[in-house]
Design an enzyme around this catalytic site. Structure first.
Site, short mmCIF file in Angstrom:
data_model
loop_
_atom_site.label_atom_id
_atom_site.label_comp_id
_atom_site.label_asym_id
_atom_site.label_seq_id
_atom_site.Cartn_x
_atom_site.Cartn_y
_atom_site.Cartn_z
N MET A 272 6.24 6.49 17.91
CA MET A 272 5.92 7.51 16.90
C MET A 272 4.52 8.10 17.03
O MET A 272 4.34 9.29 16.83
CB MET A 272 6.08 6.90 15.51
CG MET A 272 7.52 6.59 15.18
SD MET A 272 7.72 6.37 13.43
CE MET A 272 9.34 5.61 13.39
N ASP B 83 -5.12 7.46 8.98
CA ASP B 83 -5.50 6.99 10.31
C ASP B 83 -5.46 8.10 11.34
O ASP B 83 -4.56 8.94 11.34
CB ASP B 83 -4.53 5.89 10.75
CG ASP B 83 -4.98 4.54 10.24
OD1 ASP B 83 -6.15 4.42 9.85
OD2 ASP B 83 -4.15 3.62 10.24
N LYS C 77 0.84 -1.22 0.00
CA LYS C 77 0.00 0.00 0.00
C LYS C 77 0.86 1.26 0.00
O LYS C 77 0.70 2.14 -0.83
CB LYS C 77 -0.90 -0.01 1.23
CG LYS C 77 -1.46 1.34 1.66
CD LYS C 77 -2.26 1.20 2.94
CE LYS C 77 -2.57 2.50 3.63
NZ LYS C 77 -1.51 3.04 4.49
N ASN C 78 1.79 1.34 0.95
CA ASN C 78 2.52 2.61 1.12
C ASN C 78 3.50 2.88 -0.01
O ASN C 78 3.82 4.03 -0.30
CB ASN C 78 3.19 2.65 2.49
CG ASN C 78 2.17 2.82 3.60
OD1 ASN C 78 1.01 3.16 3.35
ND2 ASN C 78 2.58 2.56 4.84
N ASP D 254 3.88 0.34 11.95
CA ASP D 254 2.64 -0.23 11.42
C ASP D 254 2.44 -1.70 11.82
O ASP D 254 1.37 -2.26 11.61
CB ASP D 254 2.61 -0.10 9.89
CG ASP D 254 2.55 1.35 9.47
OD1 ASP D 254 2.30 2.21 10.34
OD2 ASP D 254 2.76 1.65 8.28
N ARG E 34 -4.16 9.70 3.45
CA ARG E 34 -2.87 10.32 3.77
C ARG E 34 -1.99 10.46 2.52
O ARG E 34 -1.30 11.44 2.32
CB ARG E 34 -2.16 9.42 4.80
CG ARG E 34 -0.81 9.91 5.28
CD ARG E 34 -0.94 11.06 6.22
NE ARG E 34 0.33 11.52 6.73
CZ ARG E 34 0.48 12.66 7.39
NH1 ARG E 34 -0.54 13.44 7.63
NH2 ARG E 34 1.67 13.01 7.82
C1 LIG Z 1 0.92 6.57 3.49
C2 LIG Z 1 2.10 6.16 4.28
O1 LIG Z 1 3.16 5.88 3.74
N1 LIG Z 1 1.93 6.10 5.59
C3 LIG Z 1 3.02 5.66 6.46
C4 LIG Z 1 3.94 6.84 6.70
O2 LIG Z 1 3.14 7.89 7.22
P1 LIG Z 1 3.72 9.38 7.32
O3 LIG Z 1 4.68 9.63 6.21
O4 LIG Z 1 2.53 10.23 7.46
O5 LIG Z 1 4.51 9.32 8.67
P2 LIG Z 1 5.85 10.11 9.09
O6 LIG Z 1 7.02 9.25 8.73
O7 LIG Z 1 5.80 11.49 8.57
O8 LIG Z 1 5.68 10.20 10.67
C5 LIG Z 1 5.03 9.21 11.40
C6 LIG Z 1 5.04 9.59 12.88
O9 LIG Z 1 6.30 9.32 13.43
C7 LIG Z 1 6.87 10.47 13.97
N2 LIG Z 1 8.31 10.38 13.65
C8 LIG Z 1 8.69 10.18 12.36
C9 LIG Z 1 10.04 10.09 12.06
C10 LIG Z 1 10.97 10.21 13.10
O10 LIG Z 1 12.17 10.14 12.87
N3 LIG Z 1 10.53 10.38 14.36
C11 LIG Z 1 9.20 10.47 14.66
O11 LIG Z 1 8.84 10.63 15.81
C12 LIG Z 1 6.15 11.64 13.31
O12 LIG Z 1 6.16 12.80 14.12
C13 LIG Z 1 4.76 11.07 13.14
O13 LIG Z 1 4.01 11.17 14.31
O14 LIG Z 1 4.97 6.46 7.62
C14 LIG Z 1 4.49 6.09 8.91
C15 LIG Z 1 5.73 5.81 9.78
O15 LIG Z 1 6.43 4.71 9.33
C16 LIG Z 1 3.57 4.88 8.77
O16 LIG Z 1 2.99 4.60 10.04
C17 LIG Z 1 2.46 5.13 7.77
O17 LIG Z 1 1.79 3.92 7.48
C1 LIG Z 2 -0.98 4.50 9.25
C2 LIG Z 2 -1.15 3.88 8.10
O1 LIG Z 2 -1.63 4.43 6.97
P1 LIG Z 2 -1.88 6.00 6.61
O2 LIG Z 2 -0.57 6.67 6.75
O3 LIG Z 2 -2.34 5.92 5.20
O4 LIG Z 2 -2.91 6.48 7.56
C3 LIG Z 2 -0.78 2.45 7.92
O5 LIG Z 2 -0.67 2.01 6.76
O6 LIG Z 2 -0.62 1.73 8.94
#
Ligand SMILES: CC(=O)N[C@H]1[C@@H](OP(=O)(O)OP(=O)(O)OC[C@H]2O[C@@H](n3ccc(=O)[nH]c3=O)[C@H](O)[C@@H]2O)O[C@H](CO)[C@@H](O)[C@@H]1O
Ligand SMILES: C=C(OP(=O)(O)O)C(=O)O
Length: 438
Positions: A343, A121, A22-23, A321, A97
């Protein structure tokens, strides 16, 4: 709100093939906007989030042809950028997202990109600062309409490469910046870049389109901008989160399951993390074989005898995840484990449903839960629940399949966001699960 009715307590048996990731698919689909030429993508999963993104691309004017199951061509030669300022886009763009990643390629290629606050989510704050700071570093002007929660970036003179140190290794943030930088003038260096297989695949795809990205797989990416990118063919990897979900399902239902064609080299620490819970899994070619755990599974302790903690971390650490799945699997293990979700701050609240089912879990705070496994001496009790998010949803489904009696899970649209034909595929290996559409 559709519903699953699950009769639990049955052993499953057979083979299951993971869907495309998916991602990764969400990133790759956005990358078709980088070129006017034809892009062919295969192994695209047929899931709600991906289908919503394909619809957004279609409304943006991308010519899309379905060649067969999971295989499409995309041609972004005559885009309708006015759609980006329409009410329809404000609705559709906020539905997932992944839509945030259309901004980078549009900004790189057309000098402007807009997006309503994206969905996904509800698992805690999901900020977008890394994305927009990255675009600003590349020379874009940023604006945000607070009332409409609508973001915009513009760079009529084009983007210029630069050095940037990301404030966090954001997955979608890195993808967005990489796509914008691929068409910027000069060299961009991104330090503290996320480096999940999703991103490695995106970078390989851009390179096959004529892009110049080095450092793929590391947290230091160098991108030499090019004037234009061409067409390519790309195949999406198997979904590592689905693979982890099926490992958990097999252990929890004491089932003998083979997960086919998993792309082992892209699973990182996932197999070993499940092994720490005492789960036996064997590599057979590119498959994972999980024997029936008739005698249960014993959680390991650390070398010094101290208590096991499983925590998430940016790749190559353990993906957040899969922590909900680890948590549910631990409820029937022998021993104790702490699950530390660093996270996201609201992703563990679903444990109250497991506690209702009889699981021994102490939610220490929003980020940490301690699980004391039952070692199958007491089975979970069937109940009625609502799926709060995609991974909690699949975890509750796994719990229901292992529980005694018939459980009901409402709001299964959350599961359908990321798991293709989950009921059909689980029925094929013996699960007793009925979908009730409403
Ligand atoms: C569509 C998609 O691809 N979604 C994925 C993507 O979401 P997404 O790209 O939205 O998530 P981010 O990597 O931006 O951040 C996820 C969360 O982790 C925190 N954070 C992130 C990096 C870091 O070094 N430290 C930290 O604390 C951020 O503040 C946030 O709360 O990556 C997430 C983290 O693997 C996954 O759960 C999601 O499934
Ligand atoms: C958090 C997830 O998805 P999304 O970033 O699309 O909400 C996920 O795939 O577990």
């Amino acid at each position: 709100m559709s519903t699953f009715q699950i009769e639990g307590g049955h052993q499953l048996k057979g083979e299951i093939t993971p869907q495309g990731a998916k991602n990764e698919a969400l990133q790759i689909l956005c990358a078709v906007l980088l070129t006017p030429e034809k892009v062919t993508i295969s192994n695209i999963p047929d899931i709600r989030d991906v289908n919503k993104l394909i619809e957004i691309l279609r409304n943006l004017g991308v010519k899309i042809q379905k060649l067969g199951k999971g295989k499409y061509t995309f041609k972004s030669d005559e885009l309708n950028l006015e759609y980006l300022e329409s009410e329809q886009f404000k609705q559709e763009g906020s539905g997932l997202r992944g839509s945030i990643m259309i901004v980078g390629p549009l900004l790189g290629r057309f000098g402007k990109g807009y997006i309503p606050r994206p969905g996904g989510d509800k698992i805690g704050r999901r900020r977008l600062d890394t994305h927009f700071e990255g675009f600003i570093n590349l020379g874009a002007e940023f604006r945000y309409n607070k009332e409409e929660r609508f973001y915009g970036v513009e760079a009529p003179e084009g983007l210029t490469g630069t050095y940037m140190l990301l404030d966090e290794a954001s997955v979608t943030g890195t993808a967005n910046i990489v796509m914008a930088a691929a068409l910027a003038k000069g060299k961009t260096t991104i330090y503290n870049a996320a480096c999940e297989p999703y991103l490695q695949q995106l970078c390989k795809m851009i390179n096959s389109m004529g892009g110049k990205i080095e450092g793929v797989g590391s947290n230091l990416l160098t991108i030499e901008g090019v004037d234009s990118l061409g067409g390519c063919e790309h195949r999406v990897l198997p979904d590592m989160i689905e693979i982890g979900s099926w490992i958990g399902l097999a252990a929890m239902t004491k089932s003998e399951i083979t997960i086919k064609n998993v792309s082992w080299e892209n699973l990182g620490v996932i197999p070993n993390t499940f092994r720490k819970l005492g789960i036996t899994l064997e590599r057979v070619g590119d498959d994972i074989y999980i024997p029936a755990h008739v005698d249960g599974y014993q959680i390991e302790s650390y070398i010094d005898g101290s208590f096991m903690t499983i925590a998430d971390a940016p790749w190559p650490g353990f993906t957040p995840d899969l922590l909900s799945i680890v948590l549910v699997v631990a409820t029937q293990a022998r021993g104790e484990v702490m699950v530390h979700q660093k996270m996201f701050e609201s992703r563990l609240f679903f444990v109250d449903k497991l506690i209702d089912m009889g699981a021994k879990i102490i939610l220490c705070d929003p980020h940490r839960a301690t699980i004391i496994g039952h070692d199958f001496k007491s089975t979970l009790k069937a109940t009625t629940m609502v799926s709060p998010d995609i991974r909690a949803g699949i975890s509750l489904l796994i719990a229901a399949l292992s529980a005694k009696g018939t459980s009901t899970i409402h709001n299964i649209e959350q599961i359908d966001r990321g798991y293709e034909d989950v009921d059909d595929r689980l029925r094929a290996i013996g699960a007793k699960i009925i979908r009730i559409d409403s």
